[in-house]
Design an enzyme around this catalytic site. Structure first.
Site, PDB file in Angstrom:
ATOM      1  N   PRO A  10     -21.861 -18.486   8.152  1.00  0.00           N
ATOM      2  CG  PRO A  10     -22.575 -17.950  10.288  1.00  0.00           C
ATOM      3  CD  PRO A  10     -22.036 -17.330   9.029  1.00  0.00           C
ATOM      4  CG  ASN A  11     -24.196 -23.230  10.569  1.00  0.00           C
ATOM      5  OD1 ASN A  11     -23.426 -24.113  10.936  1.00  0.00           O
ATOM      6  ND2 ASN A  11     -24.674 -22.316  11.381  1.00  0.00           N
ATOM      7  NE  ARG A  18     -28.231 -24.376   8.144  1.00  0.00           N
ATOM      8  CZ  ARG A  18     -28.171 -23.056   8.135  1.00  0.00           C
ATOM      9  NH1 ARG A  18     -27.683 -22.429   7.098  1.00  0.00           N
ATOM     10  NH2 ARG A  18     -28.592 -22.384   9.165  1.00  0.00           N
ATOM     11  CE1 TYR A  23     -31.720 -21.559   5.347  1.00  0.00           C
ATOM     12  CE2 TYR A  23     -31.431 -23.531   6.687  1.00  0.00           C
ATOM     13  CZ  TYR A  23     -31.607 -22.168   6.589  1.00  0.00           C
ATOM     14  OH  TYR A  23     -31.669 -21.399   7.732  1.00  0.00           O
ATOM     15  CG  ASN A  72     -27.227 -16.115   3.233  1.00  0.00           C
ATOM     16  OD1 ASN A  72     -27.383 -15.795   4.412  1.00  0.00           O
ATOM     17  ND2 ASN A  72     -27.905 -17.090   2.663  1.00  0.00           N
ATOM     18  CB  ALA A  75     -26.833 -17.405  12.629  1.00  0.00           C
ATOM     19  CD  GLU A  96     -29.900  -8.586   4.898  1.00  0.00           C
ATOM     20  OE1 GLU A  96     -30.074  -7.344   4.881  1.00  0.00           O
ATOM     21  OE2 GLU A  96     -30.255  -9.307   5.855  1.00  0.00           O
ATOM     22  CG  HIS A  98     -31.525 -13.622   4.534  1.00  0.00           C
ATOM     23  ND1 HIS A  98     -30.477 -14.066   5.322  1.00  0.00           N
ATOM     24  CD2 HIS A  98     -31.575 -12.286   4.695  1.00  0.00           C
ATOM     25  CE1 HIS A  98     -29.944 -13.032   5.939  1.00  0.00           C
ATOM     26  NE2 HIS A  98     -30.589 -11.939   5.575  1.00  0.00           N
ATOM     27  NE  ARG A 105     -36.343 -20.418   9.044  1.00  0.00           N
ATOM     28  CZ  ARG A 105     -35.044 -20.737   8.933  1.00  0.00           C
ATOM     29  NH1 ARG A 105     -34.281 -20.135   8.040  1.00  0.00           N
ATOM     30  NH2 ARG A 105     -34.528 -21.677   9.713  1.00  0.00           N
TER      31      ARG A 105
HETATM   32  C1  DQA Z   1     -30.347 -17.666   6.246  1.00  0.00           C
HETATM   33  C2  DQA Z   1     -31.378 -17.326   7.342  1.00  0.00           C
HETATM   34  C3  DQA Z   1     -30.695 -17.183   8.697  1.00  0.00           C
HETATM   35  O1  DQA Z   1     -31.669 -16.886   9.690  1.00  0.00           O
HETATM   36  C4  DQA Z   1     -30.029 -18.498   9.073  1.00  0.00           C
HETATM   37  O2  DQA Z   1     -29.340 -18.339  10.293  1.00  0.00           O
HETATM   38  C5  DQA Z   1     -29.117 -19.001   8.010  1.00  0.00           C
HETATM   39  C6  DQA Z   1     -29.556 -18.909   6.621  1.00  0.00           C
HETATM   40  C7  DQA Z   1     -31.010 -17.918   4.887  1.00  0.00           C
HETATM   41  O3  DQA Z   1     -30.306 -17.873   3.880  1.00  0.00           O
HETATM   42  O4  DQA Z   1     -32.224 -18.178   4.818  1.00  0.00           O
HETATM   43  O5  DQA Z   1     -28.063 -19.548   8.282  1.00  0.00           O
HETATM   44  O6  DQA Z   1     -29.466 -16.559   6.113  1.00  0.00           O
END
Ligand code: DQA
Length: 138
Positions: A10-11, A18, A23, A72, A75, A96, A98, A105
């Site tokens: 998501p997102n 964003r 990011y 990835n 959230a 995994e 990020h 954070r």
């Molecule tokens: C994320 C870190 C997560 O906490 C966040 O909700 C994201 C992006 C990252 O790639 O740093 O959406 O996965």
């Protein structure tokens, strides 16, 4: 030919727009286009969804035939027992990733349901983490 799928949750479709201070300012599509020529020996694919069930369906779809999944989960990393179970349920190793250093954070980002099931974890190297994950699977 090795088949590797990058899954963004998501997102992450908003990358580039964003929170660029967290990011970066590159879209994932632009970054993905720079990955393809680096790995001509890999069948590299990309999937993004904002829906938990769609992410589960995709893991089930490729998780018995592909050589690697780079995930990835955004959230959902911090909330989804279902994604953790999906990773346990398939054969394909999941890396995994990020983009940001989640440990620098908010506290709620420090826990991952995915990490105990992942073959490896790459955190905080920006988009370059996806490239590192692909190399780790080769
Ligand atoms: C994320 C870190 C997560 O906490 C966040 O909700 C994201 C992006 C990252 O790639 O740093 O959406 O996965």
């Amino acid at each position: 030919m090795k088949r590797i799928l990058i899954i963004n949750g998501p997102n992450l479709n908003l990358l580039g727009r964003r929170e660029p201070e967290v990011y970066g300012s590159q879209t994932f599509e632009d970054y993905f286009a720079t990955l393809l020529p680096q790995f001509p020996e890999v069948q590299l694919e990309y999937f993004q969804s904002n829906h938990e069930g769609a992410l589960l369906d995709k893991i089930h779809e490729v998780g018995f035939s592909y050589e690697g999944i780079i995930l990835n989960a955004g959230a959902y990393t911090h909330t989804s027992v279902a994604l953790a179970d999906a990773i346990s349920g398939v054969k394909t190793p999941v890396i995994e990733v990020h983009i940001s250093n989640v440990h620098a954070r908010e506290a709620f980002r420090h826990h991952s349901y995915i990490s105990p099931k992942a073959a490896g974890i790459i955190i905080g190297f920006g988009l370059k983490g996806y490239e590192m994950a692909i190399r780790s699977l080769l």
